[in-house]
Design a protein around this motif. Structure first.
Motif, mmCIF file in Angstrom:
data_model
loop_
_atom_site.group_PDB
_atom_site.id
_atom_site.type_symbol
_atom_site.label_atom_id
_atom_site.label_comp_id
_atom_site.label_asym_id
_atom_site.label_seq_id
_atom_site.Cartn_x
_atom_site.Cartn_y
_atom_site.Cartn_z
ATOM 1 N N UNK A 140 23.667 44.606 37.262
ATOM 2 C CA UNK A 140 22.500 44.016 36.584
ATOM 3 C C UNK A 140 22.806 42.591 36.129
ATOM 4 N N UNK A 141 23.993 42.403 35.577
ATOM 5 C CA UNK A 141 24.402 41.072 35.115
ATOM 6 C C UNK A 141 24.420 40.090 36.288
ATOM 7 N N UNK A 142 24.956 40.525 37.428
ATOM 8 C CA UNK A 142 25.020 39.673 38.611
ATOM 9 C C UNK A 142 23.615 39.345 39.113
ATOM 10 N N UNK A 143 22.764 40.363 39.261
ATOM 11 C CA UNK A 143 21.393 40.137 39.744
ATOM 12 C C UNK A 143 20.639 39.192 38.811
ATOM 13 N N UNK A 144 20.774 39.410 37.502
ATOM 14 C CA UNK A 144 20.101 38.546 36.529
ATOM 15 C C UNK A 144 20.608 37.108 36.629
ATOM 16 N N UNK A 145 21.915 36.933 36.770
ATOM 17 C CA UNK A 145 22.506 35.594 36.864
ATOM 18 C C UNK A 145 22.037 34.855 38.121
ATOM 19 N N UNK A 146 21.745 35.614 39.179
ATOM 20 C CA UNK A 146 21.279 35.015 40.437
ATOM 21 C C UNK A 146 19.769 34.811 40.437
ATOM 22 N N UNK A 147 19.094 35.289 39.394
ATOM 23 C CA UNK A 147 17.640 35.169 39.325
ATOM 24 C C UNK A 147 16.916 36.065 40.315
#
Length: 115
Positions: free
Chosen positions: A18-25
């Motif tokens: 989730x953190x990765x997906x959020x950081x990538x927008x």
């Protein structure tokens, strides 16, 4: 484009994903097996795409607590029944992106998926 991530919200790997997906927008929907449920039809769809052996999380506590008889006599039908009863036995995350299915999370894997 649609992206749905399936798993259990308190899983460390889910949190990293989730953190990765959020950081990538990246826009996605999260489906928590415990809160949102898991029906047999969805599980069958996952199994058809990925195979039950790949989906089965043998490293988790839930699997390790099975009896030796259960572990030694696994087949498609009883594995799916166990996954339906104990969704924590499904490897996480299970990502569906543009109608393709992916198991697990590694940043480099997701970079390829979303390239």
């Amino acid at each position: 484009m649609s992206t749905i991530a399936y798993g259990i919200k308190n899983c460390d790997t889910i949190k990293k994903m989730k953190k990765w997906l959020d950081a990538q927008g990246i826009d996605y929907r999260f489906h928590d097996y415990r809160a949102d449920g898991l029906d047999p039809g969805l599980l069958e769809t996952f199994e058809a795409a990925l195979g039950w052996e790949a989906m089965l999380n043998k490293r988790g506590t839930t699997f390790r607590q099975l009896s030796d008889e259960q572990k030694n006599n696994l087949n498609r039908d009883n594995a799916l029944a166990l996954m339906l009863e104990h969704p924590a036995m499904i490897k996480r995350p299970l990502l569906v992106h543009n109608n393709t299915y992916h198991l697990g999370f590694k940043p480099e894997q997701y970079q390829g998926i979303f390239a």
